[in-house]
Scaffold this motif. Structure first.
Motif, PDB file in Angstrom:
ATOM      1  N   UNK A 219       0.668  -1.268   0.161  1.00  8.80           N
ATOM      2  CA  UNK A 219       0.009  -0.138  -0.310  1.00  8.80           C
ATOM      3  C   UNK A 219       0.716   1.318  -0.667  1.00  8.80           C
ATOM      4  N   UNK A 220       1.893   1.297   0.207  1.00  9.28           N
ATOM      5  CA  UNK A 220       3.109   2.276  -0.091  1.00  9.28           C
ATOM      6  C   UNK A 220       4.001   2.101  -1.147  1.00  9.28           C
ATOM      7  N   UNK A 221       5.404   1.951  -0.898  1.00  6.59           N
ATOM      8  CA  UNK A 221       6.005   2.688  -1.526  1.00  6.59           C
ATOM      9  C   UNK A 221       8.155   1.638  -1.361  1.00  6.59           C
ATOM     10  N   UNK A 222       7.722   1.258  -0.358  1.00 12.35           N
ATOM     11  CA  UNK A 222       9.196   0.879   0.285  1.00 12.35           C
ATOM     12  C   UNK A 222       9.176  -0.769   0.040  1.00 12.35           C
ATOM     13  N   UNK A 223      10.935  -1.444  -0.744  1.00 11.22           N
ATOM     14  CA  UNK A 223      10.935  -2.473  -1.133  1.00 11.22           C
ATOM     15  C   UNK A 223      10.888  -3.110  -0.278  1.00 11.22           C
ATOM     16  N   UNK A 224       9.673  -3.500   0.646  1.00 12.44           N
ATOM     17  CA  UNK A 224       9.199  -4.671   1.673  1.00 12.44           C
ATOM     18  C   UNK A 224       9.676  -6.245   1.899  1.00 12.44           C
ATOM     19  N   UNK A 225       9.539  -6.527  -0.110  1.00 12.91           N
ATOM     20  CA  UNK A 225       9.769  -7.806   0.137  1.00 12.91           C
ATOM     21  C   UNK A 225      11.477  -8.165  -0.087  1.00 12.91           C
ATOM     22  N   UNK A 226      11.967  -7.083  -0.816  1.00 14.69           N
ATOM     23  CA  UNK A 226      13.035  -7.899  -0.398  1.00 14.69           C
ATOM     24  C   UNK A 226      13.908  -7.868   0.959  1.00 14.69           C
ATOM     25  N   UNK A 227      13.521  -6.484   0.968  1.00 13.32           N
ATOM     26  CA  UNK A 227      13.851  -6.585   2.522  1.00 13.32           C
ATOM     27  C   UNK A 227      13.511  -7.840   3.964  1.00 13.32           C
ATOM     28  N   UNK A 228      12.243  -8.218   3.281  1.00 11.31           N
ATOM     29  CA  UNK A 228      12.243  -9.719   4.462  1.00 11.31           C
ATOM     30  C   UNK A 228      12.569 -10.611   3.704  1.00 11.31           C
ATOM     31  N   UNK A 229      13.246 -10.897   2.231  1.00 10.14           N
ATOM     32  CA  UNK A 229      13.938 -11.687   1.805  1.00 10.14           C
ATOM     33  C   UNK A 229      15.831 -11.471   2.132  1.00 10.14           C
ATOM     34  N   UNK A 230      16.193 -10.430   3.097  1.00  7.60           N
ATOM     35  CA  UNK A 230      17.021 -10.250   3.177  1.00  7.60           C
ATOM     36  C   UNK A 230      17.764 -10.686   4.481  1.00  7.60           C
ATOM     37  N   UNK A 231      15.969 -10.698   5.130  1.00  2.36           N
ATOM     38  CA  UNK A 231      16.372 -10.854   6.891  1.00  2.36           C
ATOM     39  C   UNK A 231      16.578 -12.174   7.219  1.00  2.36           C
ATOM     40  N   UNK A 232      15.526 -12.899   5.755  1.00  6.87           N
ATOM     41  CA  UNK A 232      15.352 -14.378   5.500  1.00  6.87           C
ATOM     42  C   UNK A 232      17.133 -15.199   5.306  1.00  6.87           C
ATOM     43  N   UNK A 233      17.564 -14.458   4.770  1.00  7.46           N
ATOM     44  CA  UNK A 233      19.232 -15.018   3.982  1.00  7.46           C
ATOM     45  C   UNK A 233      20.672 -14.936   4.825  1.00  7.46           C
ATOM     46  N   UNK A 264      -0.071 -13.111   7.158  1.00  4.05           N
ATOM     47  CA  UNK A 264       0.653 -13.129   7.500  1.00  4.05           C
ATOM     48  C   UNK A 264       1.041 -14.292   7.259  1.00  4.05           C
ATOM     49  N   UNK A 265       0.468 -14.506   5.541  1.00  2.92           N
ATOM     50  CA  UNK A 265       0.907 -16.048   5.138  1.00  2.92           C
ATOM     51  C   UNK A 265       1.708 -15.251   3.923  1.00  2.92           C
ATOM     52  N   UNK A 266       1.913 -13.974   3.879  1.00  2.00           N
ATOM     53  CA  UNK A 266       2.705 -13.109   3.185  1.00  2.00           C
ATOM     54  C   UNK A 266       4.280 -13.131   4.242  1.00  2.00           C
ATOM     55  N   UNK A 271       9.567 -15.028   4.920  1.00  2.00           N
ATOM     56  CA  UNK A 271      10.505 -15.012   6.049  1.00  2.00           C
ATOM     57  C   UNK A 271      11.341 -16.163   6.321  1.00  2.00           C
ATOM     58  N   UNK A 272      10.284 -17.376   5.612  1.00  2.00           N
ATOM     59  CA  UNK A 272      10.829 -18.711   6.392  1.00  2.00           C
ATOM     60  C   UNK A 272      11.416 -19.361   5.202  1.00  2.00           C
ATOM     61  N   UNK A 273      11.786 -20.554   5.956  1.00  2.00           N
ATOM     62  CA  UNK A 273      12.809 -21.844   4.850  1.00  2.00           C
ATOM     63  C   UNK A 273      12.027 -22.750   5.138  1.00  2.00           C
ATOM     64  N   UNK A 274      11.637 -23.477   4.318  1.00  2.00           N
ATOM     65  CA  UNK A 274      11.103 -25.212   3.729  1.00  2.00           C
ATOM     66  C   UNK A 274      11.922 -25.826   3.262  1.00  2.00           C
ATOM     67  N   UNK A 275      11.980 -27.036   4.366  1.00  2.00           N
ATOM     68  CA  UNK A 275      13.495 -27.950   4.345  1.00  2.00           C
ATOM     69  C   UNK A 275      14.597 -27.878   4.267  1.00  2.00           C
ATOM     70  N   UNK A 276      14.628 -26.571   4.889  1.00  2.00           N
ATOM     71  CA  UNK A 276      16.195 -26.100   5.431  1.00  2.00           C
ATOM     72  C   UNK A 276      16.874 -25.261   4.050  1.00  2.00           C
ATOM     73  N   UNK A 277      15.802 -24.583   2.427  1.00  2.00           N
ATOM     74  CA  UNK A 277      16.617 -24.142   1.759  1.00  2.00           C
ATOM     75  C   UNK A 277      15.366 -23.336   1.978  1.00  2.00           C
ATOM     76  N   UNK A 278      15.790 -21.958   1.234  1.00  2.00           N
ATOM     77  CA  UNK A 278      14.920 -21.197   0.703  1.00  2.00           C
ATOM     78  C   UNK A 278      14.009 -20.733  -0.384  1.00  2.00           C
TER      79      UNK A 278
END
Length: 279
Positions: A219-233, A264-266, A271-278
């Protein structure tokens, strides 16, 4: 709708809901919605619910529904809670009494003439020892820029100055994505600076855009999916706290629950891994 799988020790990042996201509802109802959605815990904002009652008893009742991961010290006046310094100390006391591991508070505001608070704020040499008593993690939040000229009305409004202060005073950080995005839509460079300082212990997650904070992702302009992927990685292992405006949700409970499950599903997907891999 299939319920997202629960958190496990193989996925150390905790997904937490801020009570402020649904502050128009009774606290007990907010906790029930968070539990039914699948959140690991709650961040409770100390608000008008904590006037004229036994606040420790209230927290313990809420903990029977879902763990309280953190407390947010008041950011407005509450009867019986005193000034900003008193509010911070009382929030720490409440956390110690109820076994809550972390608290967050706002820094002094120069535009609000909080100079007494600022003088006290600077005098603390070790926040974890002097304020947290080595029992509660003490974090301060980066604050937003406001107005037409995008001015930060709080002290420590610059990233470099804030990092220096955190290290010098052993004070940890709650990083707010919307607050940082209010001054820099591509806030990831500043996030990396904070992250690499080693002082980050909590994240407030929401979008920013068009002069509005705490929007739903997208709903805004921030790169939040990229941000979450960074946290996971990078194996970020602290709390990710969803802090939205109640205006982002429908008015009826069924719609709130459906919207909360979607966000929550998003969060789980990104942010979470399945089977030890992104994924």
């Amino acid at each position: 709708m299939q319920r997202p799988r629960p958190w496990s020790p193989l996925e150390p990042m905790k997904l937490v809901l801020s009570s402020g996201s649904l502050y128009t509802l009774p606290l007990e109802k907010v906790f029930e919605i968070a539990k039914d959605t699948g959140f690991d815990g709650m961040e409770v904002i100390i608000s008008y619910n904590f006037q004229y009652l036994d606040e420790a008893a209230l927290i313990r009742d809420l903990q029977q529904i879902l763990p309280v991961s953190s407390l947010h010290a008041p950011f407005f006046e509450l009867d019986g809670w005193g000034n900003k310094i008193d509010q911070l100390k009382r929030t720490v006391k409440l956390a110690r009494e109820t076994g809550i591991p972390l608290i967050n508070f706002h820094p002094p505001a120069w535009m609000g003439f909080e100079f007494r608070f600022w003088r006290w704020f600077k005098k603390i040499l070790d926040y974890q020892k002097e304020i947290g008593h080595d029992e509660v993690i003490i974090t301060v939040e980066n604050m937003p820029c406001t107005g037409d000229f995008k001015v930060n009305p709080h002290f420590l409004g610059q990233t470099a100055a804030m990092i220096d202060f955190l290290k010098e005073h052993n004070l940890y950080l709650t990083f707010d994505t919307a607050h940082m995005g209010s001054s820099k839509a591509n806030f990831l460079n500043d996030f990396h600076l904070f992250y690499n300082s080693g002082m980050m212990r909590n994240i407030h997650f929401s979008d920013y855009g068009y002069g509005r904070e705490h929007l739903l992702p997208g709903h805004g302009v921030l790169p939040l999916t990229r941000f979450l992927n960074h946290l996971r990685e990078t194996s970020y292992d602290q709390a990710l706290t969803l802090e939205l405006s109640p205006h982002e949700f429908p008015s009826e409970e069924e719609g709130i629950r459906e919207s909360m499950m979607e966000i929550f599903e998003y969060l789980c997907q990104e942010t979470r891994f399945a089977g030890g891999a992104p994924r």
